[in-house]
Design a protein around this motif. Structure first.
Motif, short mmCIF file in Angstrom:
data_model
loop_
_atom_site.label_atom_id
_atom_site.label_comp_id
_atom_site.label_asym_id
_atom_site.label_seq_id
_atom_site.Cartn_x
_atom_site.Cartn_y
_atom_site.Cartn_z
N ASP A 2 24.88 42.45 -32.02
CA ASP A 2 24.99 41.01 -31.82
C ASP A 2 24.20 40.67 -30.58
OD1 ASP A 2 25.38 38.34 -32.16
OD2 ASP A 2 27.52 38.43 -32.36
N ASP A 3 23.29 39.50 -30.79
CA ASP A 3 22.41 38.97 -29.61
C ASP A 3 23.00 37.85 -29.00
OD1 ASP A 3 20.51 41.29 -29.80
OD2 ASP A 3 19.30 40.30 -30.89
N VAL A 4 24.12 37.68 -29.19
CA VAL A 4 24.74 36.16 -28.73
C VAL A 4 25.06 36.51 -27.45
CG1 VAL A 4 26.83 34.76 -28.88
CG2 VAL A 4 25.59 35.49 -30.88
N GLU A 5 24.31 35.76 -26.31
CA GLU A 5 24.78 35.95 -25.08
C GLU A 5 26.24 35.14 -24.69
OE1 GLU A 5 22.94 34.47 -20.74
OE2 GLU A 5 21.30 34.93 -22.32
N ARG A 6 27.06 36.01 -23.88
CA ARG A 6 28.32 35.50 -23.65
C ARG A 6 28.29 34.92 -22.33
NH1 ARG A 6 31.91 40.81 -23.89
NH2 ARG A 6 33.70 39.05 -23.67
N GLU A 7 29.17 33.84 -22.32
CA GLU A 7 29.41 33.33 -20.74
C GLU A 7 29.77 34.29 -19.94
OE1 GLU A 7 29.20 29.83 -20.17
OE2 GLU A 7 28.01 29.75 -21.98
N PRO A 8 29.33 33.99 -18.60
CA PRO A 8 29.71 34.56 -17.41
C PRO A 8 31.26 34.66 -17.10
CG PRO A 8 27.69 33.64 -16.92
CD PRO A 8 28.31 33.02 -18.14
N TRP A 9 32.10 35.59 -16.69
CA TRP A 9 33.24 35.49 -16.26
C TRP A 9 33.70 34.94 -14.86
CZ3 TRP A 9 36.99 39.59 -18.49
CH2 TRP A 9 37.29 39.79 -19.62
N THR A 10 34.42 34.21 -14.45
CA THR A 10 34.86 33.67 -13.41
C THR A 10 36.24 34.57 -12.82
OG1 THR A 10 36.38 32.24 -14.10
CG2 THR A 10 34.03 31.41 -13.75
N THR A 11 36.56 34.40 -11.82
CA THR A 11 37.79 34.97 -11.17
C THR A 11 39.10 34.56 -12.15
OG1 THR A 11 38.17 33.42 -9.40
CG2 THR A 11 37.08 35.67 -8.74
N LYS A 12 39.13 33.49 -12.67
CA LYS A 12 39.97 32.95 -13.49
C LYS A 12 40.13 33.72 -14.83
CE LYS A 12 42.01 29.23 -15.96
NZ LYS A 12 41.71 27.50 -16.11
N ILE A 14 38.87 36.96 -14.88
CA ILE A 14 39.26 38.28 -14.51
C ILE A 14 40.80 38.34 -14.79
CG2 ILE A 14 39.08 39.93 -12.76
CD1 ILE A 14 36.20 38.86 -12.33
N ALA A 15 41.34 37.29 -13.73
CA ALA A 15 42.64 37.12 -13.74
C ALA A 15 43.35 37.24 -14.71
CB ALA A 15 43.20 35.99 -12.99
N THR A 16 42.86 36.53 -15.96
CA THR A 16 43.64 36.38 -17.10
C THR A 16 43.47 37.67 -17.99
OG1 THR A 16 43.23 33.97 -17.56
CG2 THR A 16 43.49 35.15 -19.61
N ALA A 17 42.46 38.41 -17.79
CA ALA A 17 42.38 39.74 -18.55
C ALA A 17 43.02 40.76 -17.92
CB ALA A 17 41.10 40.22 -18.42
N LEU A 18 43.27 40.80 -16.60
CA LEU A 18 44.08 41.72 -15.93
C LEU A 18 45.80 41.21 -15.87
CD1 LEU A 18 41.78 42.69 -13.12
CD2 LEU A 18 42.34 44.00 -14.86
N GLY A 19 46.04 40.03 -15.87
CA GLY A 19 47.41 39.80 -15.95
C GLY A 19 47.74 39.42 -14.69
N VAL A 20 47.08 39.24 -13.78
CA VAL A 20 47.07 38.87 -12.20
C VAL A 20 46.91 37.72 -11.66
CG1 VAL A 20 46.73 41.35 -11.70
CG2 VAL A 20 44.82 39.89 -11.46
N SER A 21 47.20 37.17 -10.46
CA SER A 21 46.80 35.91 -10.09
C SER A 21 45.28 35.64 -9.66
CB SER A 21 47.54 35.29 -8.73
OG SER A 21 47.23 36.41 -7.60
N GLN A 22 44.86 34.43 -9.43
CA GLN A 22 43.34 34.22 -9.29
C GLN A 22 43.13 34.88 -8.01
OE1 GLN A 22 42.97 30.05 -11.05
NE2 GLN A 22 41.01 30.94 -10.59
N ALA A 25 42.79 38.71 -8.42
CA ALA A 25 41.52 38.89 -9.18
C ALA A 25 40.24 38.68 -7.90
CB ALA A 25 41.40 37.92 -10.30
N ARG A 26 40.31 37.74 -7.13
CA ARG A 26 39.32 37.64 -6.10
C ARG A 26 39.09 38.91 -5.30
NH1 ARG A 26 38.50 36.67 -1.25
NH2 ARG A 26 40.60 36.62 -0.59
N VAL A 27 40.40 39.48 -4.74
CA VAL A 27 40.39 40.44 -4.00
C VAL A 27 39.70 41.86 -4.72
CG1 VAL A 27 42.04 42.17 -2.96
CG2 VAL A 27 42.45 39.85 -2.60
N ILE A 28 40.41 41.95 -5.92
CA ILE A 28 39.62 43.11 -6.91
C ILE A 28 38.18 42.91 -6.86
CG2 ILE A 28 39.75 43.94 -9.16
CD1 ILE A 28 42.57 43.17 -9.45
N SER A 29 37.67 41.84 -7.15
CA SER A 29 36.52 41.54 -7.28
C SER A 29 35.54 41.94 -6.09
CB SER A 29 35.93 40.00 -7.64
OG SER A 29 36.04 39.13 -6.59
N HIS A 30 36.05 41.98 -4.96
CA HIS A 30 35.51 42.36 -3.74
C HIS A 30 35.47 43.81 -3.33
CE1 HIS A 30 35.53 37.99 -2.51
NE2 HIS A 30 34.60 38.43 -1.78
#
Length: 66
Positions: A2-12, A14-22, A25-30
Motif C-alpha cells: 500500500d502506497d498510502v502515506e501515514r501520519e507521523p507519530w507524536t509523543t502522544k 508513542i505513549a499510547t502505543a507503549l501504554g506509558v505517560s507522554q 514517551a518523551r524520555v524514551i524518544s531521546h
C-alpha cells in the motif's frame, strides 16, 4: 504494498502505543537507539510511524501491534 502515506507519530502516539505517560514517551524518544525524528523544531518532534512500530517490535515486543 500500500502506497498510502501515514501520519507521523507524536509523543502522544508513542505513549499510547507503549501504554506509558507522554513524559515517559518523551524520555524514551531521546534514547540513542530510538528512531530519528522526521520533523523537528524547537517545540515539536514527530517520527515515522513505520520506524516507531519497528522499534517497538524490537525493543518492546509485548507492545507491538498485530
Amino acid at each position: 504494498m500500500d502506497d498510502v502515506e501515514r501520519e507521523p507519530w507524536t509523543t502522544k502516539d508513542i505513549a499510547t502505543a507503549l501504554g506509558v505517560s507522554q513524559e515517559r514517551a518523551r524520555v524514551i524518544s531521546h534514547r540513542d537507539d530510538f528512531p530519528t525524528p522526521i520533523i523537528k523544531s524547537s517545540r515539536f518532534r514527530a517520527w515515522s510511524a513505520d520506524d516507531v512500530e519497528a522499534w517497538i517490535a524490537e525493543h518492546r515486543p509485548d507492545r507491538a501491534s498485530e
